[in-house]
Design a protein around this motif. Sequence first.
Motif, PDB file in Angstrom:
ATOM      1  N   THR A 271      22.668 -28.234  33.710  1.00 56.51           N
ATOM      2  CA  THR A 271      22.955 -27.365  34.845  1.00 56.51           C
ATOM      3  C   THR A 271      21.955 -27.637  35.960  1.00 56.51           C
ATOM      4  N   LEU A 287      25.348 -25.520  39.310  1.00 47.96           N
ATOM      5  CA  LEU A 287      26.334 -26.599  39.321  1.00 47.96           C
ATOM      6  C   LEU A 287      26.358 -27.274  37.957  1.00 47.96           C
ATOM      7  N   GLU A 288      27.551 -27.379  37.374  1.00 41.97           N
ATOM      8  CA  GLU A 288      27.692 -28.022  36.070  1.00 41.97           C
ATOM      9  C   GLU A 288      29.052 -28.704  35.977  1.00 41.97           C
ATOM     10  N   THR A 289      29.172 -29.617  35.031  1.00 43.28           N
ATOM     11  CA  THR A 289      30.436 -30.321  34.816  1.00 43.28           C
ATOM     12  C   THR A 289      31.505 -29.345  34.347  1.00 43.28           C
ATOM     13  N   HIS A 316      33.562 -30.345  38.888  1.00 42.51           N
ATOM     14  CA  HIS A 316      32.422 -29.492  38.584  1.00 42.51           C
ATOM     15  C   HIS A 316      32.781 -28.009  38.713  1.00 42.51           C
ATOM     16  N   ARG A 338      30.373 -33.507  46.923  1.00 41.74           N
ATOM     17  CA  ARG A 338      29.842 -34.458  45.938  1.00 41.74           C
ATOM     18  C   ARG A 338      29.635 -35.799  46.641  1.00 41.74           C
TER      19      ARG A 338
END
Length: 340
Positions: A271, A287-289, A316, A338
């Motif tokens: 994260t 922010l994370e996948t 994301h 991104r």
Amino acid sequence: MSKRTERLGWVWGLGLAGLLAAAPAHAQVPAAKEAGAVVAAVTEMSIRDWLERLHEASRRRAYIGTFVVSSGSEMAVSKIWHVSDGVQQMERIETLTGAPRTTLRRDDEVLTFVPDQKLVLKERREALRLFPDLLRAPGQKIESFYSARALGIERVAGFDAMVVDFIPRDHLRHGYRIWSEKNTGLVVKMQTRNAEGRVLEQVAFTELQLDAPVRMDVLARQMENTAGYRVIQPEWRKTTPEAQGWRLKTEVPGFQSMSCHTRAEPSAPSTVQWVFSDGLASVSLFLETFDPRRHTKEATAADGATHSVSKRVGDHWVTALGEVPAETLGLFIQALERTR
């Protein structure tokens, strides 16, 4: 409300605990004229004048008090012990309602003891202070986004306090009403208000002992006494948004990037936390996948003065969190891009 209680205790200790130490020369005027004299003196000060007193005013201040945090129908009570030697600040916050929990802080080092689970969470929280960033943000034009207005003197927790409004100049941030003990500058009450003036959240001392015999060495020993507890220490590493492949296409008015960290744990996905501030309010972007098993529903939520917005952005999942209106968080998410 334990997280809110901890954060607002931190506000007393390292932020608001001296924010309004103003006009000491007027402290001796006769009572009949005092309120008017203080209002006149305070009115001459800009909001930057107020905020630049933040760090100095809380130095060498020791106190013990009981404070109440209220938000809607919820209420939490905690006791705080705070001490500073002019360089280092320490405090202990103990919840008196809800599940037992004790938080000890040495500047940005934080240990949270959870007795029921025999657990200690060890963290560094440089982004938790309510007013952390003015002095660390060169070129911050806070006067463009807030103004200060003195309202008079009221009595809180047995002390005469100056009352000052911090008024937002746009709809992207909340306002604050602050009661400051007139001789020491210690904040004894604070309200966070929306654009219509409705109180979203309030914290106030109900009992306060100034210049209390709080000792740093005693608090330090309490921090070190983790025997019998399992210590958990999440690993946050300093980075930059560019290194993580993120940028904002457009700035959100008044907010500057302050820090960026990553967290990687064996049991959780990586994260990124990207923190912004306008000198008063702060916003965090997590922010994370994207994971369809966990990220099932985009949502907007409110908890007192704090809003959160969760949304998918490409591959994301983004959660924006802060003591600002939901619209402000939406602008951050819309501006995210991104870069790789």
